[in-house]
Scaffold this active site. Structure first.
Site, PDB file in Angstrom:
ATOM      1  CG  HIS A 267      -1.811   1.212   1.264  1.00 39.97           C
ATOM      2  ND1 HIS A 267      -3.026   1.204   0.599  1.00 39.97           N
ATOM      3  CD2 HIS A 267      -1.677   2.432   1.818  1.00 39.97           C
ATOM      4  CE1 HIS A 267      -3.597   2.391   0.768  1.00 39.97           C
ATOM      5  NE2 HIS A 267      -2.805   3.141   1.499  1.00 39.97           N
TER       6      HIS A 267
ATOM      7  CG  ASP B  46     -11.632   4.238   6.306  1.00 38.57           C
ATOM      8  OD1 ASP B  46     -11.060   5.149   6.926  1.00 38.57           O
ATOM      9  OD2 ASP B  46     -11.497   4.050   5.086  1.00 38.57           O
TER      10      ASP B  46
ATOM     11  NE  ARG C 129      -9.612  11.457   8.637  1.00 37.52           N
ATOM     12  CZ  ARG C 129      -8.780  10.601   8.036  1.00 37.52           C
ATOM     13  NH1 ARG C 129      -9.174   9.366   7.751  1.00 37.52           N
ATOM     14  NH2 ARG C 129      -7.555  10.969   7.725  1.00 37.52           N
TER      15      ARG C 129
ATOM     16  CB  SER D 252      -8.108   5.877   7.498  1.00 40.68           C
ATOM     17  OG  SER D 252      -8.553   5.806   6.175  1.00 40.68           O
TER      18      SER D 252
ATOM     19  CE  LYS E 254      -8.992   2.673   3.754  1.00 42.30           C
ATOM     20  NZ  LYS E 254      -9.134   4.013   3.185  1.00 42.30           N
TER      21      LYS E 254
HETATM   22  N1  URA Z   1      -5.687   7.116   2.672  1.00 42.50           N
HETATM   23  C1  URA Z   1      -6.656   6.535   3.408  1.00 42.50           C
HETATM   24  O1  URA Z   1      -7.156   5.481   3.054  1.00 42.50           O
HETATM   25  N2  URA Z   1      -7.064   7.144   4.521  1.00 42.50           N
HETATM   26  C2  URA Z   1      -6.548   8.304   4.953  1.00 42.50           C
HETATM   27  O2  URA Z   1      -6.948   8.797   5.981  1.00 42.50           O
HETATM   28  C3  URA Z   1      -5.542   8.903   4.180  1.00 42.50           C
HETATM   29  C4  URA Z   1      -5.133   8.272   3.040  1.00 42.50           C
END
Ligand code: URA
Ligand code: CA
Length: 433
Positions: A82, A161, A168, A183, A187
């Site tokens: 990621h 999220d 946010r 966050s 995932k």
């Molecule tokens: N990418 C995400 O998935 N969440 C965040 O808060 C920032 C970047």
């Protein structure tokens, strides 16, 4: 429990318990807690921060708020990668087939881009026929048989999220380390991989504008991963200028093909080897990083890597003849050079603004509803540290409109030519705990 008391507790800098954090995440997901209370809570986290334990509880609660993908049917160790985001980041498209070509299983779930250019999933869709929505059983089968599949994120992965991130975005609470770390990791954990390699970017084109913040984000995510029993490591990489030369969708597929054939841009290749070696070691296909890197280089030299990319494209319904005939990819009507206004050395290329220039051409989305023009984008003929002679093409614009004065202005405003300039350090740090 009352939400107002928990907001006050965080506002006053106290530490929340696991039960309290579960109450907030569950309550917000089920709409028992309102947006205005959640907004106040997020702002108090922004100012008061969270302990590692609080961040882990928040991550766990969000990762369990929807589907949790079970990859246990796939043999061996499944690795995921990621990136916290960049401009022209072609890495995943090279890494997935490359790492798979040496026998490590890559089960990659990727997002669409809501940045300047498409995300990995959008870029892959530039390939005619390529399917990114594949059912779970098909996904598992492909990874088992072929060691690689790339799919869009399932609709119900970490819905808490999704909801919190949307809030946010409109309450100025995106750039908070505990909120970003939880966050991203919620995932990754919900999507089921055993090992996670994180690329935490820093610089103009990244969330984390400076190295200290990037380091803290990386340490936080690695700790969360370990607490969730996932092998996790992070590299901190430079995103002060875009990665590689191509910024767009079709053109980044071409850049990925070149890289898999061994002719990729130097910075992109280095990122690929460093991240890829870590993935191969985590998957236990090599004992040392050096051995892993040799395996990856050998796979590129022998053609195994590019063959694996063809296989991955065929497996997902795409036309693999684009690999040897990239002219079959969508291509732009106009190719317009942006000449250097003076001679010197490129001293700065502001990544995020160059991303904006690509978006103005149609390579990315301004809003979720917009569609992407795969054909358009930018090609950087020069990178920071390169010498340039007045009149030489600095950037090539690939456009589907003839008048690109607006894009040229953004490019000129965001590429500096000076007396001297040095190639930036690409990989700042490697973080394993
Ligand atoms: N990418 C995400 O998935 N969440 C965040 O808060 C920032 C970047
Ligand atoms: Ca690129």
């Amino acid at each position: 429990m009352r939400m107002v008391d928990l907001i006050k507790k965080k506002r006053d800098g106290k530490t929340l318990t696991k039960e309290e954090i579960d109450f907030i995440v569950d309550g917000y997901t089920s709409e028992d807690i309102t947006d205005y209370q959640m907004s106040a809570f997020l702002m108090s986290v922004y100012f008061q921060d969270m302990t590692d334990e609080e961040i882990t509880w928040l991550t766990t609660a969000m990762s369990q708020s929807g589907d949790v993908i079970d990859l246990s049917d796939i043999e061996g160790i499944k690795v995921d990668k990621h990136s916290t985001g960049g401009v022209g980041d072609t890495t995943t498209i090279v890494l997935a087939p490359l790492v798979a070509s040496v026998g490590a299983s890559v089960a990659k779930m990727s997002g669409r881009g809501l940045g300047h250019t498409g995300g990995t999933i959008d870029k892959l869709e530039a390939i005619p026929g390529f399917q990114v929505e594949i059912p779970n059983d098909q996904f598992t089968k492909l990874v088992n048989e072929s060691h690689v599949a790339v799919t869009g994120q399932s609709g119900n992965l970490a819905p808490a999220d999704k909801k919190i991130y949307a809030l946010r975005d409109v309450t100025a609470t995106v750039d908070s380390i505990p909120l970003i770390a939880s966050s991203i990791m919620s995932k990754k954990i919900a999507s089921g991989a055993d090992a996670i390699v994180l690329d935490v970017t820093t610089g103009d084109g990244a969330f984390m504008k400076n190295l200290d913040d990037a380091e803290r984000l990386a340490h936080t995510m690695v700790r969360i991963g370990h607490l969730a029993n996932r092998q996790t490591m992070a590299i901190i990489s430079d995103m002060s200028q875009p990665l590689g030369n191509a910024i767009g969708n079709s053109n980044e597929i071409i850049e990925a093909i070149d890289s898999l054939k061994g002719n990729g841009p130097e910075d992109l290749m280095e990122m690929v080897y460093v991240l890829g070696s870590q993935m191969v070691v985590l998957a236990k296909k090599a004992d040392t990083l050096e051995e892993a890197r040799n395996m990856l280089e050998e796979s590129i030299n022998s053609g195994a890597a590019v063959d694996k990319f063809k296989e991955m494209i065929r497996n997902q319904g795409g036309d693999d003849s684009i690999v040897d005939h990239p002219e079959l990819l969508p291509h732009a009507k106009y190719t317009i050079e942006v000449p250097a206004k003076k001679s010197g050395v490129v001293s700065k290329i502001v990544a995020d603004q160059i991303g904006v220039a690509a978006m103005m051409l149609g390579a990315g989305r301004r809003t979720k509803e917009e569609s992407i023009d795969y054909a358009v984008g930018l090609y950087l003929n020069k990178k920071v540290g390169d010498e340039v002679v007045e009149g030489e093409p600095l950037v090539t614009i690939q456009a589907n409109r003839e008048d690109v004065k607006d894009v040229m202005t953004v490019i000129y405003d965001n590429i500096e030519i000076g007396e001297s300039g040095e190639e930036p350090v690409l990989i700042h740090k490697i973080i394993t705990e």
